[in-house]
Design an enzyme around this catalytic site. Structure first.
Site, short mmCIF file in Angstrom:
data_model
loop_
_atom_site.label_atom_id
_atom_site.label_comp_id
_atom_site.label_asym_id
_atom_site.label_seq_id
_atom_site.Cartn_x
_atom_site.Cartn_y
_atom_site.Cartn_z
N CYS A 175 0.76 -1.14 -0.16
CA CYS A 175 -0.14 -0.06 0.01
C CYS A 175 0.90 1.24 -0.10
O CYS A 175 0.66 2.30 -0.70
CB CYS A 175 -1.10 -0.02 1.22
SG CYS A 175 -0.13 -0.08 2.92
N HIS B 44 -2.16 0.78 7.17
CA HIS B 44 -2.54 0.93 5.94
C HIS B 44 -2.21 2.35 5.21
O HIS B 44 -2.75 3.18 5.87
CB HIS B 44 -3.95 0.43 5.62
CG HIS B 44 -4.51 0.40 4.00
ND1 HIS B 44 -3.58 -0.22 3.19
CD2 HIS B 44 -5.49 0.89 3.78
CE1 HIS B 44 -4.27 -0.25 1.86
NE2 HIS B 44 -5.51 0.60 2.19
N ASN C 181 -8.10 4.71 -2.27
CA ASN C 181 -7.61 3.44 -1.85
C ASN C 181 -6.65 2.57 -2.93
O ASN C 181 -7.00 2.83 -3.97
CB ASN C 181 -8.54 2.85 -1.03
CG ASN C 181 -7.97 1.74 -0.14
OD1 ASN C 181 -6.79 1.49 0.18
ND2 ASN C 181 -8.97 0.90 0.69
#
Length: 469
Positions: A93, A388, A410
């Site tokens: 991520c 994250h 995202n």
């Protein structure tokens, strides 16, 4: 008869010792267990609750109906949209968010007439190679310490991983350049990193022990470094077989946001493509800020050995209150610049709606207890931390200029959440936000001065210094 007496005596001693162990202070005594059973049985609602929980997920039952409904997707300030990527079954991520920022900066530089998408597989190859070298060299640096020393344990416990921070994007991209997505596609092991990572980690631990033996046997430094080079050759080979050999030269045509070619095709090396799309060095152009209420605000900290490249930059940050961090983010978003940010995204996440709010789920009423720790206590006890990274893209301000909600791009694919985005209330943002990377042009002079003070060195084992995944 004498032997039988000895045997009987031994059995009696064993029973006595066992009984003592069961009733020793600090254990669960029969009386304690009886009280628990009595308390549970005294609540008639528990039977109904068990029946419900036995057949349903906890989140479905704890969902706060009063907080349901359509999510407001209007924002007073929003950066231009770009395509949504998917990190799949990997912990990359940090790279997806970092490259999202870089490609958004490129589009902004060209007034949104050009777009680019970078290869994650390419940069991940060098991330893994550099982390392998960091581990092996770290083992050499601390080889004279015992195997159970905390720092030695750190390298053997975490020899390699796919998590990271924006510092890694900056160091890796500057050193190895970038390539477009079309020049080096994702492989299975890039999108599902666990198996290859475990095998490489096992090999690194084996190599680490060998290097410790070489130091213990007083081998010369040049011999140790030569052997380390051979070891890295093995890791390089494993990476080539799982991620593909890194591209050295490629032909590319820039396109607009609709995919239409702009200009002629050109041949680039990764370094040349980096210069064309990013420009100069990234290091020195940004600062990282964090919110850690356990530590003093307006002080700078540096995390030892928390970097991707041995000769690169440690994770360094300025600790700020949430109000100050919000102002940095607002200034950047107002100018159309996205930001690298990270959160404890699993807390109070309504995946279906792509909505993050502290009131999404009422676990307290469901279980008849409270969850009363504050942010500092949650961090200190490993209950919460940065898990994250996502790209901050929008903010909704009230008439007084205070944030009401935020929006992040995202990396779970376009079908997840709100078309690939998550929307978070400001109260959730304050509780579960952890770090932000902001261009220095949006940072007040006083804050820059605070960031440039001599940092306090902290240890990577701290609960908050886990890498984004």
């Amino acid at each position: 008869m004498k032997n039988k007496r000895k045997s009987l005596l031994g059995m009696c001693l064993l029973v006595a010792l066992t009984t003592g162990a069961q009733t020793k202070d600090g254990g669960i005594s029969p009386q304690m267990l009886q009280q628990m059973e009595k308390t549970y049985a005294a609540n008639p609602a528990n039977k109904a609750l068990f029946n419900a929980l036995a057949a349903n997920s906890i989140d479905n039952l704890a969902k706060n109906f009063a907080n349901e409904g359509a999510v407001d997707n209007t924002f007073s300030h929003e950066t231009p949209k770009q395509s949504i990527h998917d990190q799949k079954s990997s912990g990359r991520c940090w790279m997806f968010s970092g490259l999202n920022v870089l490609r958004a900066n490129f589009a902004k530089k060209h007034n949104d007439t050009l777009s680019v998408e970078f290869s994650h597989d390419y940069l991940f190859f060098y991330d893994q190679l550099e982390k392998a070298n960091l581990m092996l060299q770290g083992v050499i640096d601390h080889a004279n310490k015992p195997i159970d020393d905390q720092r030695v344990q750190f390298f053997f416990h975490y020899p390699i991983g796919d998590g990271g921070t924006f510092c890694g994007v900056a160091d890796l991209a500057e050193k190895y350049g970038l390539v477009p997505k079309s020049a080096q596609l994702e492989t299975f092991s890039a999108e599902s990193t666990s198996r290859a990572s475990r095998l490489i980690a096992s090999k690194l631990r084996e190599f680490g022990l060998e290097l410790r033996d070489m130091v213990a046997n007083k081998k010369k430094d040049n011999a140790i470094q030569a052997r380390k080079g051979e070891m890295l050759g093995t890791i390089y080979n494993m990476l080539c077989l799982t991620l593909g050999e890194p591209v050295k030269k490629f032909t590319y045509t820039f396109t607009d946001k609709n995919g239409k070619a702009v200009g002629e095709s050109r041949t680039f090396t990764p370094k040349e493509f980096y210069q064309e799309t990013v420009g100069g060095p990234l290091n020195g152009t940004f600062i990282m800020v964090m919110n850690d209420p356990r530590r003093p605000y307006y002080k700078t900290f540096e995390v030892e050995y928390d970097r991707h490249v041995y000769d690169g930059h440690n994770w360094k940050y300025l600790n700020l209150p949430m109000e100050d961090i919000a102002q940095l983010a607002i200034a950047s978003i107002k100018d159309g610049r996205k930001l690298y940010t990270s959160y404890d995204v699993g807390k109070q996440l309504d995946r279906k709606r792509g909505y993050l709010d502290t009131e999404n789920y009422d676990y307290e009423s469901l279980f008849g207890t409270t969850f009363g720790m504050d942010k500092a206590q949650r961090i200190a006890t490993f209950d919460s931390g940065s898990t994250h990274a996502m790209t901050l893209t929008a903010v909704d301000l009230d008439e007084q200029g205070n944030p009401k909600k935020w929006k992040v791009e995202n990396s779970w694919g376009a079908s997840s959440g709100a078309n690939g985005y998550l929307i978070m209330t400001n109260r959730w943002f304050n509780e579960y936000f952890f770090r932000l990377v902001v261009d220095k042009q949006y940072v007040p002079a006083e804050t820059l001065e605070q960031y440039n003070q001599k940092p306090t060195m902290v240890m990577p084992e701290d609960p908050l210094f886990q890498e984004d995944e």
